[in-house]
Design a protein around this motif. Structure first.
Motif, PDB file in Angstrom:
ATOM      1  N   PRO A 232       0.838  -1.204   0.000  1.00 31.10           N
ATOM      2  CA  PRO A 232       0.000   0.000   0.000  1.00 31.10           C
ATOM      3  C   PRO A 232       0.870   1.249   0.000  1.00 31.10           C
ATOM      4  O   PRO A 232       1.866   1.323   0.736  1.00 31.10           O
ATOM      5  N   ALA A 233       0.529   2.224  -0.821  1.00 30.56           N
ATOM      6  CA  ALA A 233       1.344   3.433  -0.956  1.00 30.56           C
ATOM      7  C   ALA A 233       1.506   4.150   0.369  1.00 30.56           C
ATOM      8  O   ALA A 233       2.608   4.632   0.698  1.00 30.56           O
ATOM      9  N   GLU A 234       0.432   4.240   1.161  1.00 29.22           N
ATOM     10  CA  GLU A 234       0.495   4.970   2.431  1.00 29.22           C
ATOM     11  C   GLU A 234       1.509   4.324   3.372  1.00 29.22           C
ATOM     12  O   GLU A 234       2.317   5.013   4.001  1.00 29.22           O
ATOM     13  N   TYR A 235       1.458   3.000   3.444  1.00 29.09           N
ATOM     14  CA  TYR A 235       2.370   2.266   4.322  1.00 29.09           C
ATOM     15  C   TYR A 235       3.817   2.445   3.866  1.00 29.09           C
ATOM     16  O   TYR A 235       4.716   2.700   4.676  1.00 29.09           O
ATOM     17  N   TYR A 236       4.049   2.305   2.563  1.00 32.44           N
ATOM     18  CA  TYR A 236       5.405   2.424   2.032  1.00 32.44           C
ATOM     19  C   TYR A 236       5.983   3.823   2.279  1.00 32.44           C
ATOM     20  O   TYR A 236       7.118   3.960   2.761  1.00 32.44           O
ATOM     21  N   LEU A 237       5.196   4.849   1.986  1.00 32.29           N
ATOM     22  CA  LEU A 237       5.682   6.224   2.155  1.00 32.29           C
ATOM     23  C   LEU A 237       5.878   6.560   3.632  1.00 32.29           C
ATOM     24  O   LEU A 237       6.835   7.260   3.994  1.00 32.29           O
ATOM     25  N   ASP A 238       4.976   6.068   4.490  1.00 38.91           N
ATOM     26  CA  ASP A 238       5.151   6.266   5.935  1.00 38.91           C
ATOM     27  C   ASP A 238       6.469   5.663   6.402  1.00 38.91           C
ATOM     28  O   ASP A 238       7.189   6.254   7.216  1.00 38.91           O
ATOM     29  N   THR A 239       6.778   4.472   5.893  1.00 38.66           N
ATOM     30  CA  THR A 239       8.008   3.784   6.296  1.00 38.66           C
ATOM     31  C   THR A 239       9.235   4.551   5.839  1.00 38.66           C
ATOM     32  O   THR A 239      10.206   4.714   6.599  1.00 38.66           O
ATOM     33  N   ILE A 240       9.212   5.023   4.597  1.00 30.98           N
ATOM     34  CA  ILE A 240      10.339   5.819   4.088  1.00 30.98           C
ATOM     35  C   ILE A 240      10.596   7.025   4.983  1.00 30.98           C
ATOM     36  O   ILE A 240      11.736   7.275   5.409  1.00 30.98           O
TER      37      ILE A 240
END
Length: 411
Positions: free
Chosen positions: A306-314
Motif C-alpha cells: 500500500p502506498a500509504e504504508y510504504y511512504l510512511d516507512t520511508i
C-alpha cells in the motif's frame, strides 16, 4: 502508466513463455524424439532459462506438511486464525490430540513477517525450524493489488495496530519474533502496550536484522532513502493498480519495482547464478538446478505494498529516524521503548548483512533502557548475510537453537 505498461508486457510475454516452457520439455523429455537430436540438452536448457527469466511468478505455498519431533513425524495443518483485509494470521497446527500437544509444552510464537516486497513464504525455513520446539503463528500479508480500494488505506500505524491485535489474540505466554522490516513497528507496538500498561504483553521479543536505527552502518538501502526527497518517492514509484485486479485504483508501490531494486543491488551475482543454472541443465546436474528453481520461485514472487504504508516507512524509519530520536507519534501517543520493563529482548544480526547494517538492530538495547540487563541478549552470526540469519544452515544449526534457548529461559 508504468504499471499499465508492465501489465501489457506481461500479457505479451505469457504465450511466449508458455511456448518456451513447452519447447524445453520437448527437448528434454526422453519420450520425445527431439530429446535425442544433437545439442538437445543445450537447446532445452536455453528454453528453460528463457522461460524462467520471463515467466510471471505467483505467490508460493508454505508447503510444510510435517516436522520430526522426538524422532517421529508429526503432520502440520495450515489454519487461518483471523483474516483482515491486509493480512491473515496463520497457525501451523500440529496434527496431535489436545492431550498429546499439551505434553510437548511448546511455547507459543508469533512470527511477524516483513511487508517489504516478498511474501511471508520467504520465511518458510524460519517456520519449519521453529516448529520442532514451538507452536508457530505467522502474519501472512496480502498483496495490496488484491485488496479492493473500498477497504480504505493502510498506513504504518495500521500495521502496528494489526500486530497489537494479534498479540492480544494469542496472549498470554506469547513470544514475538520479527524479521527485518517489522522490527521497527513491532518494537513500537510493544512499547505502546507497555506505556498503556497492557496486561497482554508478550514474554519475549526477538528482533532479527532490522533497521531500528538506520543511521548506524548505513547500507545501499539506507542511502537510497536518504539521498532522495520524500516527494521523489511519492511522485516516482507510486502507481495505481490496473483494472484487471481486485484492487483497481488503489495506490501502491508495485512489487515489480521492488524486485528490480533487489536485482540491481547484486546484478553480477544473479547473472552468475543464471549462467550456472544453464550449465547445470546442460550437464544434467539436477540437484543444484532444482535448488536454483526453488530459490528463484520464492525470490521472484513479489507483492505490491500500500502506498500509504510504504511512504510512511520511508519517512518515519529511513528519513526522520523517529524511533531512535524518540519523536515517533502513533495515534497521538509517543512511542517510548524505555517503558518496556518485563519483556525480554534478543537481537540477532548477520556479520555480512548488506541490507540492515551492523548495529542497526542492536540499537534496540539502547532504546529499551527499562529492561533489566539479565533479560537482554545480543547475537551476531559470523559469516551470515541478511537471508542467512533466518534461512539456511546457519539459521537451522545456530540461530534457531539460540532463539529457542532464549525463549525457554524467559518463558
Amino acid at each position: 502508466m508504468l504499471y499499465q505498461l508492465h501489465e501489457m508486457q506481461r500479457s505479451f510475454l505469457t504465450p511466449l513463455m508458455q511456448w518456451a516452457d513447452a519447447s524445453a520439455k520437448l527437448f528434454s523429455n526422453p519420450v520425445s524424439p527431439l530429446a535425442h537430436t544433437p545439442f538437445a540438452q543445450r537447446i532445452a536448457a536455453g528454453y528453460e532459462l528463457m522461460y524462467r527469466l520471463g515467466k510471471d511468478y505467483e505467490k508460493p505455498a508454505f508447503e510444510i506438511r510435517s516436522v520430526v519431533i522426538g524422532g517421529e513425524p508429526v503432520g502440520i495443518m495450515e489454519h487461518t486464525v483471523e483474516e483482515r483485509p491486509f493480512c491473515k494470521l496463520l497457525h501451523f497446527k500440529k496434527d496431535l490430540s489436545d492431550k498429546q500437544f499439551a505434553k510437548l509444552k511448546q511455547p507459543k510464537v508469533l512470527v511477524v513477517a516483513p511487508l517489504s516486497g516478498h511474501h511471508a513464504t520467504l520465511l518458510r525455513d524460519t517456520v519449519r525450524a521453529l516448529l520442532v520446539e514451538h507452536d508457530v503463528y505467522i502474519t501472512d500479508w496480502t498483496d495490496a493489488r488484491m485488496v479492493p480500494a473500498t477497504e480504505g488505506p493502510f498506513h504504518l500505524d495500521d500495521y502496528i495496530y494489526y500486530v497489537q491485535d494479534f498479540i492480544r489474540l494469542l496472549a498470554p505466554d506469547l513470544h514475538v519474533i520479527s524479521v527485518c522490516q517489522p522490527t521497527v513497528p513491532v518494537l513500537a507496538a510493544i512499547s505502546l502496550m507497555a506505556t498503556a500498561k497492557d496486561p497482554q504483553l508478550p514474554k519475549t521479543m526477538t528482533m532479527m536484522g532490522g533497521p531500528i536505527d538506520p543511521r548506524r552502518s548505513p547500507t545501499a538501502v539506507n542511502d537510497l532513502a536518504t539521498e532522495k526527497a520524500y516527494s521523489w518517492f511519492e511522485n516516482t514509484v507510486i502507481y495505481s493498480v490496473p483494472a484487471n485486479y481486485p484492487g483497481y485504483g488503489r495506490r501502491v508501490y508495485p512489487g515489480f519495482l521492488q524486485h528490480a531494486g533487489f536485482i540491481a543491488m547484486n546484478p553480477g551475482r544473479h547473472a552468475q547464478s543464471h549462467r550456472e543454472f544453464y550449465m547445470h541443465l546442460v550437464t544434467g546436474d539436477d540437484e543444484p538446478a532444482e535448488g536454483h528453481r526453488k530459490f528463484y520461485d520464492e525470490y521472484n514472487a513479489v507483492l505490491d505494498m500500500p502506498a500509504e504504508y510504504y511512504l510512511d516507512t520511508i519517512k518515519t524509519v529511513f528519513q526522520d529516524f523517529s524511533l531512535p530520536k524518540g519523536t515517533w507519534m502513533v495515534g497521538g501517543q509517543l512511542v517510548r521503548p524505555q517503558d518496556i520493563t518485563n519483556v525480554a529482548l534478543l537481537t540477532v544480526e548477520g556479520e555480512l548483512d548488506d541490507i540492515s547494517g551492523a548495529g542497526q538492530t542492536q540499537a534496540a538495547h539502547d532504546l529499551c533502557t527499562g529492561i533489566p540487563a539479565d533479560m537482554q541478549q545480543d547475537y551476531v552470526a559470523p559469516g551470515a548475510g541478511h537471508y542467512g540469519i533466518f534461512s539456511g544452515r546457519r539459521w537451522r544449526e545456530t540461530i534457531c537453537p539460540k532463539i529457542g534457548e532464549f525463549i525457554r529461559q524467559h518463558g
